[in-house]
Structure formats: structure tokens, C-alpha cells
Design a protein around this motif. Structure first.
Motif, mmCIF file in Angstrom:
data_model
loop_
_atom_site.group_PDB
_atom_site.id
_atom_site.type_symbol
_atom_site.label_atom_id
_atom_site.label_comp_id
_atom_site.label_asym_id
_atom_site.label_seq_id
_atom_site.Cartn_x
_atom_site.Cartn_y
_atom_site.Cartn_z
ATOM 1 N N MET A 1 0.846 -1.176 0.000
ATOM 2 C CA MET A 1 0.000 0.000 0.000
ATOM 3 C C MET A 1 0.893 1.240 0.000
ATOM 4 S SD MET A 1 -3.314 0.482 0.018
ATOM 5 C CE MET A 1 -3.956 -0.983 0.767
ATOM 6 N N PHE A 2 0.509 2.217 -0.817
ATOM 7 C CA PHE A 2 1.287 3.438 -0.976
ATOM 8 C C PHE A 2 0.362 4.647 -0.809
ATOM 9 C CE2 PHE A 2 3.101 0.013 -3.450
ATOM 10 C CZ PHE A 2 4.417 0.010 -3.036
ATOM 11 N N THR A 3 0.964 5.840 -0.860
ATOM 12 C CA THR A 3 0.179 7.063 -0.716
ATOM 13 C C THR A 3 0.204 7.932 -1.964
ATOM 14 O OG1 THR A 3 2.009 8.387 0.130
ATOM 15 C CG2 THR A 3 0.731 7.126 1.744
ATOM 16 N N GLY A 4 1.143 7.659 -2.872
ATOM 17 C CA GLY A 4 1.281 8.502 -4.054
ATOM 18 C C GLY A 4 2.100 9.752 -3.807
ATOM 19 N N ILE A 5 2.745 9.822 -2.642
ATOM 20 C CA ILE A 5 3.645 10.936 -2.348
ATOM 21 C C ILE A 5 5.063 10.439 -2.631
ATOM 22 C CG2 ILE A 5 4.483 12.557 -0.609
ATOM 23 C CD1 ILE A 5 1.516 12.958 -1.459
ATOM 24 N N ILE A 6 5.671 10.934 -3.680
ATOM 25 C CA ILE A 6 6.969 10.439 -4.138
ATOM 26 C C ILE A 6 8.061 10.833 -3.150
ATOM 27 C CG2 ILE A 6 8.657 10.531 -6.039
ATOM 28 C CD1 ILE A 6 5.889 9.101 -6.610
ATOM 29 N N GLU A 7 8.871 9.846 -2.752
ATOM 30 C CA GLU A 7 9.965 10.106 -1.816
ATOM 31 C C GLU A 7 11.195 10.653 -2.523
ATOM 32 O OE1 GLU A 7 10.847 7.289 1.447
ATOM 33 O OE2 GLU A 7 9.438 6.016 0.350
ATOM 34 N N THR A 8 11.512 10.085 -3.658
ATOM 35 C CA THR A 8 12.727 10.467 -4.373
ATOM 36 C C THR A 8 12.628 9.972 -5.808
ATOM 37 O OG1 THR A 8 15.156 10.426 -4.252
ATOM 38 C CG2 THR A 8 14.028 8.351 -3.814
ATOM 39 N N GLN A 9 13.593 10.368 -6.610
ATOM 40 C CA GLN A 9 13.712 9.820 -7.959
ATOM 41 C C GLN A 9 14.919 8.903 -7.989
ATOM 42 O OE1 GLN A 9 13.623 12.694 -11.092
ATOM 43 N NE2 GLN A 9 11.677 13.529 -10.439
ATOM 44 N N GLY A 10 14.784 7.802 -8.703
ATOM 45 C CA GLY A 10 15.882 6.865 -8.884
ATOM 46 C C GLY A 10 16.340 6.897 -10.325
ATOM 47 N N ILE A 11 17.521 6.336 -10.565
ATOM 48 C CA ILE A 11 18.079 6.255 -11.919
ATOM 49 C C ILE A 11 18.224 4.792 -12.304
ATOM 50 C CG2 ILE A 11 20.070 6.823 -13.391
ATOM 51 C CD1 ILE A 11 18.552 9.286 -12.434
ATOM 52 N N ILE A 12 17.746 4.421 -13.493
ATOM 53 C CA ILE A 12 17.894 3.057 -13.999
ATOM 54 C C ILE A 12 19.360 2.858 -14.396
ATOM 55 C CG2 ILE A 12 17.197 1.383 -15.767
ATOM 56 C CD1 ILE A 12 14.879 2.162 -13.971
ATOM 57 N N THR A 13 20.027 1.878 -13.744
ATOM 58 C CA THR A 13 21.448 1.641 -14.024
ATOM 59 C C THR A 13 21.714 0.340 -14.762
ATOM 60 O OG1 THR A 13 21.769 0.620 -11.856
ATOM 61 C CG2 THR A 13 22.196 3.010 -12.038
ATOM 62 N N ASN A 14 20.730 -0.586 -14.768
ATOM 63 C CA ASN A 14 20.917 -1.839 -15.490
ATOM 64 C C ASN A 14 19.565 -2.458 -15.799
ATOM 65 O OD1 ASN A 14 22.472 -3.797 -16.731
ATOM 66 N ND2 ASN A 14 22.821 -4.981 -14.871
ATOM 67 N N LEU A 15 19.474 -3.072 -16.964
ATOM 68 C CA LEU A 15 18.271 -3.780 -17.398
ATOM 69 C C LEU A 15 18.711 -5.120 -17.955
ATOM 70 C CD1 LEU A 15 16.594 -0.802 -19.278
ATOM 71 C CD2 LEU A 15 15.780 -1.791 -17.130
ATOM 72 N N VAL A 16 18.192 -6.208 -17.380
ATOM 73 C CA VAL A 16 18.579 -7.543 -17.827
ATOM 74 C C VAL A 16 17.326 -8.341 -18.124
ATOM 75 C CG1 VAL A 16 19.750 -9.699 -17.220
ATOM 76 C CG2 VAL A 16 20.705 -7.502 -16.464
ATOM 77 N N LYS A 17 17.199 -8.780 -19.367
ATOM 78 C CA LYS A 17 16.061 -9.606 -19.777
ATOM 79 C C LYS A 17 16.399 -11.060 -19.472
ATOM 80 C CE LYS A 17 12.266 -9.691 -22.503
ATOM 81 N NZ LYS A 17 11.016 -9.706 -21.812
ATOM 82 N N GLU A 18 15.495 -11.772 -18.812
ATOM 83 C CA GLU A 18 15.663 -13.192 -18.540
ATOM 84 C C GLU A 18 14.337 -13.883 -18.808
ATOM 85 O OE1 GLU A 18 17.167 -16.175 -15.005
ATOM 86 O OE2 GLU A 18 16.220 -14.295 -14.460
ATOM 87 N N ASN A 19 14.296 -14.673 -19.876
ATOM 88 C CA ASN A 19 13.043 -15.274 -20.334
ATOM 89 C C ASN A 19 12.023 -14.155 -20.551
ATOM 90 O OD1 ASN A 19 14.151 -17.908 -20.219
ATOM 91 N ND2 ASN A 19 13.751 -17.964 -18.028
ATOM 92 N N GLU A 20 10.872 -14.219 -19.885
ATOM 93 C CA GLU A 20 9.845 -13.183 -20.037
ATOM 94 C C GLU A 20 9.969 -12.083 -18.983
ATOM 95 O OE1 GLU A 20 7.685 -12.876 -22.487
ATOM 96 O OE2 GLU A 20 8.170 -14.763 -23.460
ATOM 97 N N ASN A 21 10.964 -12.189 -18.103
ATOM 98 C CA ASN A 21 11.134 -11.231 -17.012
ATOM 99 C C ASN A 21 12.128 -10.139 -17.374
ATOM 100 O OD1 ASN A 21 9.444 -12.867 -15.530
ATOM 101 N ND2 ASN A 21 11.095 -13.847 -14.392
#
Length: 195
Positions: A1-21
Motif C-alpha cells: 500500500m502506498f500514498t502517491g507521495i513520491i519520496e525520491t527519484q531513482g536512476i535506472i542503471t541496469n536492465l537484464v532480460k531473462e526469459n519473459e522477465n
């Protein structure tokens, strides 16, 4: 459960495809406070932390999540909205957000309102999702108040603080966003459809 109040922004540093994931690694200033199995909302999508390494953590999105959200379009270096699950006893400053995206929408217009910024979004509702004037909507994980509610479109007015501290500051017309409609409205709509 969340509130929709953003705490921070993150940066995508790696993306790895494994099968359908898709394994998504994020650099965040709250990584040192995370633990394995914790839920974090990424542009409004609830994902489980599966690995932690220094100031980066990894989550896994499955096929179902990738098909129904904008996560499949993540690129290295993208900035995303982050929120950890809410603590019992905390103030609910936004609204009840589940982290379960209902569908994606498109940014149709961005207007400077001399003190706020008006964003207009459209969506093609397969699930009879609706907005109501002054009701709640979650756009990329951000709890917002609906203005100008129409069939398959709505607007939200963003204050300068929210614009500067969320991914709205980089949003452009034509961008796809994750939408989570108000949970109470979804239940009412579903009950009415059963009559």
C-alpha cells in the motif's frame, strides 16, 4: 500500500532480460534503508526488492507487469519516481494507492498556468475506468487531484514543487504514463456493472 507521495527519484542503471522477465536495477538515495522482499513503487508499479548492492537495488518485473505498464520502455539513465510502502500510523498525505497499474495513458497537452502546470492525459479504458472532478488519480505513482474530468481523458494541475521533484519535470507531449484509478471508484463501478 502506498500514498502517491513520491519520496525520491531513482536512476535506472541496469536492465537484464531473462526469459519473459525484466530485472531492473535502480540507484537510489534510500537503497541503504531497503531490505530484500520490500515493496517499492516504480512510476507507480509495485515491485519487490530481490537484490541490494551498495546504493543500487534490483527488482523483477514479470510478463504481466511488462504488458500492462510502461516499464517495458525503461532505458538506462531514465529517472523514475520512487515510493516505499506506507508505514502503519503515518499520515496519508496522498490517497490509497495499491501500486497496481490499471492501464497506460498518453500525455496530450502541457500548459503553463502561471504558477502551476496543467497536464492533460487520455486513456482507452478497457476496464470502464473513470475519473471524477476533484477525485484522486495516480499518474506514474504520483497522487493527484483530477480537474476537467471527461470520458477517457482528464487533467491534473501540478504545483512547482511536484514538477521539480518528480518525473513530471521531464515529461513531454506523447509520453506514455502508468495510471492507477481510485480504488473506491473501481469498486463502485464494478458493483454498478453487476446490477
Amino acid at each position: 500500500m502506498f500514498t502517491g507521495i513520491i519520496e525520491t527519484q531513482g536512476i535506472i542503471t541496469n536492465l537484464v532480460k531473462e526469459n519473459e522477465n525484466l530485472h531492473i536495477t535502480v540507484k537510489s538515495d534510500f537503497t541503504n534503508e531497503l531490505k530484500i522482499d520490500q515493496s517499492v513503487a516504480h512510476n507507480g508499479v509495485c515491485l519487490t526488492v530481490v537484490a541490494i548492492n551498495n546504493d543500487e537495488y534490483t527488482v523483477t518485473a514479470i510478463k504481466e507487469t511488462l504488458q500492462k505498464t510502461t516499464l517495458k520502455s525503461f532505458k538506462l539513465g531514465d529517472s523514475i519516481n520512487l515510493e516505499r510502502g506506507m508505514k502503519l500510523g503515518d499520515r496519508l498525505d496522498g490517497h490509497i494507492v495499491q501500486g497496481h497499474v490499471d492501464e497506460t495513458g498518453v500525455c496530450e497537452r502541457i500548459e503553463d498556468q502561471n504558477g502551476s502546470t496543467l497536464f492533460t492525459f487520455s486513456y482507452i479504458s478497457k476496464n470502464k475506468n473513470i475519473t471524477i472532478e476533484k477525485g484522486s488519480i495516480t499518474v506514474n505513482g504520483v497522487s493527484l487531484t483530477v480537474v476537467n474530468s471527461k470520458k477517457s481523458s482528464f487533467s491534473v494541475a501540478i504545483i512547482p514543487y511536484t514538477l521539480e521533484n518528480t518525473s513530471f519535470c521531464k515529461m513531454e507531449v506523447g509520453d506514455f504514463v502508468n495510471l492507477e484509478f481510485d480504488v473506491i471508484g473501481k469498486y463502485v463501478t464494478r458493483l454498478n456493472s453487476l446490477k
